[in-house]
Design an enzyme around this catalytic site. Structure first.
Site, PDB file in Angstrom:
ATOM      1  N   HIS A 397       0.811  -1.213   0.000  1.00  0.00           N
ATOM      2  CA  HIS A 397       0.000   0.000   0.000  1.00  0.00           C
ATOM      3  C   HIS A 397       0.849   1.270   0.000  1.00  0.00           C
ATOM      4  O   HIS A 397       0.339   2.370  -0.240  1.00  0.00           O
ATOM      5  CB  HIS A 397      -0.941   0.007   1.209  1.00  0.00           C
ATOM      6  CG  HIS A 397      -2.311   0.523   0.912  1.00  0.00           C
ATOM      7  ND1 HIS A 397      -2.556   1.508  -0.029  1.00  0.00           N
ATOM      8  CD2 HIS A 397      -3.522   0.200   1.425  1.00  0.00           C
ATOM      9  CE1 HIS A 397      -3.846   1.770  -0.074  1.00  0.00           C
ATOM     10  NE2 HIS A 397      -4.459   0.986   0.793  1.00  0.00           N
ATOM     11  N   ASP A 401      -2.140   2.092  -4.766  1.00  0.00           N
ATOM     12  CA  ASP A 401      -3.400   2.516  -4.158  1.00  0.00           C
ATOM     13  C   ASP A 401      -4.451   1.420  -4.304  1.00  0.00           C
ATOM     14  O   ASP A 401      -4.417   0.629  -5.255  1.00  0.00           O
ATOM     15  CB  ASP A 401      -3.911   3.798  -4.832  1.00  0.00           C
ATOM     16  CG  ASP A 401      -2.996   4.983  -4.577  1.00  0.00           C
ATOM     17  OD1 ASP A 401      -2.300   4.979  -3.536  1.00  0.00           O
ATOM     18  OD2 ASP A 401      -2.970   5.904  -5.413  1.00  0.00           O
TER      19      ASP A 401
END
Length: 425
Positions: A397, A401
């Site tokens: 992450h 995204d």
């Protein structure tokens, strides 16, 4: 008689110490020249240490799991001839394996099962052996599936493979011997047990543990699961195998998945990337080097299909098969087991419904394949039977995204559900 002392060799690359993984000899054994004495492990490779002489082992310099400095005494061998001590620090070590990659781990500690007294089993066929109730026997996914189909509890089967691994032949032997045990009492299977066994975490298992811990501590993992209708791509695969299988080789689903990755990554270059978190640099790569997680006796290895973007289905299939065989047999080179840009991991028929694979740092994505099942689905108001499969994928992450990850997997879904689009340029 004299003594030949073999010291821990300098394996190169600035390595000052290595871990003694396993001894292949013991004190009192007679050895011959070029016989493998021990396996040692560096951060990058598993290495064979062969004997440069004939003789008798009189002393071992360490215990499995011990970290030893280069130049320390590894083993002493009594040899014929005059003189007291001769030393050898370069017994031509042979690289066996490259580093384990940080992918989902499905292996267990490689400890040999302990033989039990005379077998006593009734409903279970074959001889029982003593294993802990929670001890997971060593076996490949294919053997586990075979045992499940036969209704055999693997913990009751004596393994004859490396490190006590249960083989297909062991299942056959278990069934064959079961006939003579059919009248034995059932009580032994339900007896209380209080024994314990401590398994040292050493060798490849230690490296796997370190890489898994490192990956989960450094990367911000998140997983995304998508359901895919693979009926059409499975029909295409069956058609291609029927038409070209005899001349070009059989296709599994993996080459189609590799092709789908390649095509989808064209629109998501941020996912075919490596992240150097120390330098704070993301490197996006044009080449797609797909790591294929492969179960081997030593642990989970990840051979790499290089330049998948330039390969046909059959070319990918042949390379996947070649690399998987090399990894399982311990023949894969260091280059073949490093350099991937994205990893594909699958447990085949044992793939389950959902998984949460661990990233293979410094990659930022790993795509996990679950098993194919037939289920009733509603299509245009009609209930039909379709072949369904989940993709359980994980991403870093810090780089990817959530929206991009979801769109990427949905792009793969669209390609597999309309397989003609895999080949439309």
């Amino acid at each position: 008689m004299g003594t030949h002392v073999i010291k821990m060799p300098d394996i190169g690359e600035g390595i000052a110490e290595v871990e003694l993984s396993v001894w292949h000899v013991k004190v009192g054994d007679m050895v011959v020249e070029d016989q493998v004495l021990a396996d040692v492990m560096t951060d990058k490779a598993m290495v064979d240490i062969p004997s440069p002489v004939h003789g008798k082992v009189i002393a071992l310099g360490g215990q499995p799991g011990e970290v030893m400095a280069v130049g320390s005494v590894l083993i002493s061998i009594e040899v014929e001839g005059a003189g007291n001590v001769k030393e050898s620090t370069q017994p031509a070590p042979v690289v066996k394996e490259a580093p384990v990659a940080a992918t989902k781990v499905e292996t267990v500690v490689e400890s040999k099962p302990v033989a039990a007294p005379a077998p006593k089993a009734a409903v279970c066929q074959g001889p029982m052996i003593a294993r802990e109730a929670d001890e997971r026997p060593l076996a490949s996914p294919a053997v586990r599936k075979h045992a499940l189909d036969l209704g055999i509890q693997l913990r009751l089967v004596r393994g004859t493979g490396p490190a006590g691994r249960v083989l297909h032949e062991d299942l056959d032997a278990y069934l064959a011997q079961g006939q003579s045990n059919a009248s034995a009492p059932v009580a032994a299977a339900y007896a209380q047990r209080t024994d314990e066994q401590q398994i040292p975490v050493i060798g490849m298992r230690r490296k796997i543990a370190q890489r898994m811990q490192d990956a989960t501590q450094r990367a911000a993992h998140f997983s995304y699961v998508e359901e895919i209708d693979v009926t059409a791509v499975e029909e295409l695969r069956a058609h291609l195998n029927e038409k070209h299988g005899a001349t070009r080789g059989k296709l599994t689903l993996l080459p189609f998945l590799v092709r789908a990755l390649v095509v989808a990554l064209r629109d998501f270059p941020q996912i075919n990337a490596r992240y150097d978190d120390e330098a704070q640099v993301i490197t996006r790569l044009g080449a797609v080097h797909v790591g294929i997680a492969t179960q081997a006796d030593i642990g989970l290895m990840v051979p790499v299909v290089r330049h998948a973007e330039a390969r046909s289905l059959w070319d990918s299939a042949a390379e996947i098969s070649r690399l998987a065989t090399a990894a399982r047999n311990g023949k894969a080179s260091r280059d073949e087991l490093s350099g991937s840009t994205i990893t594909l991991t699958s447990l085949g028929a044992l793939g389950g419904i959902v998984s949460t694979p661990v990233l293979n740092l410094p990659e930022v994505a790993i795509v996990g394949v679950n098993k194919i099942v037939e289920r009733p689905m509603v299509i245009k108001g009609q209930i039909v039977i379709r072949k369904m499969m989940n993709l359980s994928s994980s991403f870093d992450h810090r780089v990817v995204d959530g929206m991009d990850a979801a769109l990427f997997i949905q792009a793969i879904r669209g390609l597999l559900e309309q397989p003609a689009t895999l080949f439309v340029e």
